[in-house]
Design an enzyme around this catalytic site. Sequence first.
Site, PDB file in Angstrom:
ATOM      1  CB  THR A   1      -0.058 -38.660  40.686  1.00 50.75           C
ATOM      2  OG1 THR A   1       0.490 -39.262  39.529  1.00 50.75           O
ATOM      3  CG2 THR A   1      -1.546 -38.922  40.742  1.00 50.75           C
TER       4      THR A   1
ATOM      5  N   GLY B   1      -9.174 -48.210  40.041  1.00 46.42           N
ATOM      6  CA  GLY B   1      -7.808 -48.603  40.385  1.00 46.42           C
ATOM      7  C   GLY B   1      -6.768 -47.931  39.515  1.00 46.42           C
TER       8      GLY B   1
ATOM      9  CB  VAL C   1      -8.894 -44.434  48.666  1.00 45.57           C
ATOM     10  CG1 VAL C   1      -8.600 -43.079  49.279  1.00 45.57           C
ATOM     11  CG2 VAL C   1      -8.537 -45.535  49.648  1.00 45.57           C
TER      12      VAL C   1
ATOM     13  CG  HIS D   1     -10.289 -33.361  79.215  1.00 49.32           C
ATOM     14  ND1 HIS D   1     -11.084 -34.315  78.609  1.00 49.32           N
ATOM     15  CD2 HIS D   1     -11.138 -32.484  79.828  1.00 49.32           C
ATOM     16  CE1 HIS D   1     -12.353 -34.049  78.859  1.00 49.32           C
ATOM     17  NE2 HIS D   1     -12.415 -32.941  79.593  1.00 49.32           N
TER      18      HIS D   1
HETATM   19  P1  FAD Z   1       3.733 -39.858  40.865  1.00 51.12           P
HETATM   20  O1  FAD Z   1       3.294 -38.889  41.899  1.00 51.12           O
HETATM   21  O2  FAD Z   1       2.716 -40.427  39.977  1.00 51.12           O
HETATM   22  O3  FAD Z   1       4.884 -39.186  40.045  1.00 51.12           O
HETATM   23  C1  FAD Z   1       5.431 -39.774  38.907  1.00 51.12           C
HETATM   24  C2  FAD Z   1       5.962 -38.697  38.005  1.00 51.12           C
HETATM   25  O4  FAD Z   1       6.743 -39.303  36.992  1.00 51.12           O
HETATM   26  C3  FAD Z   1       4.879 -37.910  37.283  1.00 51.12           C
HETATM   27  O5  FAD Z   1       5.042 -36.542  37.536  1.00 51.12           O
HETATM   28  C4  FAD Z   1       5.092 -38.230  35.802  1.00 51.12           C
HETATM   29  O6  FAD Z   1       4.807 -37.138  34.963  1.00 51.12           O
HETATM   30  C5  FAD Z   1       6.563 -38.611  35.779  1.00 51.12           C
HETATM   31  N1  FAD Z   1       6.967 -39.528  34.696  1.00 51.12           N
HETATM   32  C6  FAD Z   1       6.381 -40.704  34.348  1.00 51.12           C
HETATM   33  N2  FAD Z   1       7.067 -41.303  33.361  1.00 51.12           N
HETATM   34  C7  FAD Z   1       8.112 -40.484  33.072  1.00 51.12           C
HETATM   35  C8  FAD Z   1       9.193 -40.555  32.149  1.00 51.12           C
HETATM   36  N3  FAD Z   1       9.349 -41.599  31.331  1.00 51.12           N
HETATM   37  N4  FAD Z   1      10.075 -39.530  32.114  1.00 51.12           N
HETATM   38  C9  FAD Z   1       9.936 -38.462  32.951  1.00 51.12           C
HETATM   39  N5  FAD Z   1       8.943 -38.348  33.853  1.00 51.12           N
HETATM   40  C10 FAD Z   1       8.038 -39.358  33.926  1.00 51.12           C
HETATM   41  N6  FAD Z   1      -1.912 -40.652  48.277  1.00 51.12           N
HETATM   42  C11 FAD Z   1      -1.856 -40.300  49.590  1.00 51.12           C
HETATM   43  O7  FAD Z   1      -0.931 -40.727  50.294  1.00 51.12           O
HETATM   44  N7  FAD Z   1      -2.810 -39.494  50.143  1.00 51.12           N
HETATM   45  C12 FAD Z   1      -3.849 -39.018  49.419  1.00 51.12           C
HETATM   46  O8  FAD Z   1      -4.689 -38.286  49.954  1.00 51.12           O
HETATM   47  C13 FAD Z   1      -3.941 -39.367  48.042  1.00 51.12           C
HETATM   48  N8  FAD Z   1      -4.946 -38.914  47.270  1.00 51.12           N
HETATM   49  C14 FAD Z   1      -4.992 -39.244  45.947  1.00 51.12           C
HETATM   50  C15 FAD Z   1      -6.040 -38.769  45.168  1.00 51.12           C
HETATM   51  C16 FAD Z   1      -6.095 -39.092  43.808  1.00 51.12           C
HETATM   52  C17 FAD Z   1      -7.242 -38.572  42.977  1.00 51.12           C
HETATM   53  C18 FAD Z   1      -5.058 -39.870  43.218  1.00 51.12           C
HETATM   54  C19 FAD Z   1      -5.078 -40.185  41.753  1.00 51.12           C
HETATM   55  C20 FAD Z   1      -4.019 -40.347  43.986  1.00 51.12           C
HETATM   56  C21 FAD Z   1      -3.976 -40.038  45.354  1.00 51.12           C
HETATM   57  N9  FAD Z   1      -2.942 -40.514  46.170  1.00 51.12           N
HETATM   58  C22 FAD Z   1      -2.914 -40.191  47.504  1.00 51.12           C
HETATM   59  C23 FAD Z   1      -1.865 -41.383  45.629  1.00 51.12           C
HETATM   60  C24 FAD Z   1      -0.592 -40.553  45.378  1.00 51.12           C
HETATM   61  O9  FAD Z   1      -0.875 -39.501  44.506  1.00 51.12           O
HETATM   62  C25 FAD Z   1       0.484 -41.466  44.804  1.00 51.12           C
HETATM   63  O10 FAD Z   1       0.655 -42.584  45.634  1.00 51.12           O
HETATM   64  C26 FAD Z   1       1.806 -40.727  44.686  1.00 51.12           C
HETATM   65  O11 FAD Z   1       1.691 -39.590  43.861  1.00 51.12           O
HETATM   66  C27 FAD Z   1       2.886 -41.663  44.137  1.00 51.12           C
HETATM   67  O12 FAD Z   1       4.093 -40.968  44.016  1.00 51.12           O
HETATM   68  P2  FAD Z   1       5.188 -41.392  42.928  1.00 51.12           P
HETATM   69  O13 FAD Z   1       6.313 -40.463  43.116  1.00 51.12           O
HETATM   70  O14 FAD Z   1       5.400 -42.843  43.007  1.00 51.12           O
HETATM   71  O15 FAD Z   1       4.475 -41.139  41.518  1.00 51.12           O
END
Ligand code: FAD
Length: 458
Positions: A42, A272, A184, A442
């Site tokens: 994401t 959310g 956010v 500064h």
């Molecule tokens: P994700 O990044 O969601 O990755 C999960 C991955 O798992 C995905 O690629 C998905 O395709 C894959 N997946 C899911 N199920 C399966 C399966 N069964 N088999 C194989 N693959 C699978 N956070 C910040 O810190 N700073 C920011 O500025 C910020 N801006 C954001 C803006 C937006 C619009 C959004 C929506 C979120 C933002 N976030 C930000 C939050 C951040 O994107 C997430 O907290 C972060 O991506 C979480 O990482 P993750 O690895 O847990 O999950």
Amino acid sequence: MQQFDKDLVIIGGGPGGYDVAVKAAKHGLSVALIEKHEVGGTCLNYGCIPTKALYRNAEVIRDFKSANEYGISFDNYSLNFNQVQERKSQVIETLQSNIKLMLKKAKVDVIYGTASFIDEHTVTIEKNEEETTQLTAKYFIIATGSTEKVIPIKGVNYDGVYTSKDLLDVDEVPKRLVVIGGGVIGVEMASIFHEFGSEVVIIEFLDQLLNNFDKDISSRLKVYLKKQGIKVYTGTAVEEIEKLDDGLAVTGKNKKGKLVTANGDLVLMSTGRRAFIDGLNLTSIDVSYDQNGIKVSDNFQTSQPHIYAVGDVIGKEMLAHTATYHSYKALDHMLNFENKTNFDVVPGCVFTFPEIASVGLTEEQANNKYEDIKVNKFMFRANGKALSMSKTDGFIKVIAHNNRLIGAHIIGPHASDYVHEATVLIEQGIKILDAVSIIHAHPTLSESLLEALRGLIE
Ligand code: FAD
């Protein structure tokens, strides 16, 4: 001893997955990373990075609009939105290929497909409709992230009701945008699209925007958004979205029972996110979860000790950096390495105008925890660098207990770049008297933190 295909299988290639895959491989583990869409998750594909690429465009527009203030005049500017989107895509592609290269160099086996557990040491991977494969592993890390939480109101399925992912990919700037949810993502999108030229209305159910942030910061943000021309309704429950001949009408009711209506060509639902565990088949392998996400121990072990879960899927802060640090801690636990990461001190940033950055306790939380806290604020209008930049909106608020910093909340220029100094002071428990004796260059914006801290001991 049981033989496995891999030492470690990671499900999900986002910030909680790809980095730890490389780290684990460098430690000599055989690693497979399963991703159903694109590496980067994401964060890279439709979260942090695309929003910040668009934010930069919005920032440039703001600089153009205020150029006269700096004695620079020009006739006009125009926005080529195709180019804006192309630049965003290029940023994503560059980062994606960096990640792929990193994974390749580390010899991580990247498998594109959707993973599902069939027993506690085996996953099936559906690569496409015809091709499925299986993989066994000694350890697993589930890093499947989160997805949008859509509130069940009437009209939510109409065309034009968008998630943040949809809005990031629009071909043209909507003339009118209604943002449901002032968290956010909502306030960032509102700020960006307002600069692109949309008329923006934010409707938030709670009494303050950015509910988890310090109240002073949220209320100051509301003032700035309104000053910029964004309409903000807080304490307003959206009840219905209606289809009109020219767009959509969002209606809600505020706490006094007064009707609020906002018309938009597009409506953003930023209400959310929820942990994404769909299709993982967790119940069959006795991995516990609830409505917030997968339940984990302090070491990120699930109810099956060889299966770890990290990042958004455990339903805590939902930030990219915490996802990555969770995964490091999980790996260190697997390898019996020490890991002292303190998950109580996590900086969070919001890319509005001006930026917001926050770490540690809010004033309310500090007051609930301690009897004798000290609070001080330093305004950016008294900072030489901010004045020379003509970016004087905002302040730094610091909260201390027992002569140590316990919270820092910034709304001001480039706040995200210097929140880390406050993070170090809080995490290391450095005495304020010691902190203010450290020489700061500064003129810099980060001198403001020093000034705010000085106010606590004078
Ligand atoms: P994700 O990044 O969601 O990755 C999960 C991955 O798992 C995905 O690629 C998905 O395709 C894959 N997946 C899911 N199920 C399966 C399966 N069964 N088999 C194989 N693959 C699978 N956070 C910040 O810190 N700073 C920011 O500025 C910020 N801006 C954001 C803006 C937006 C619009 C959004 C929506 C979120 C933002 N976030 C930000 C939050 C951040 O994107 C997430 O907290 C972060 O991506 C979480 O990482 P993750 O690895 O847990 O999950």
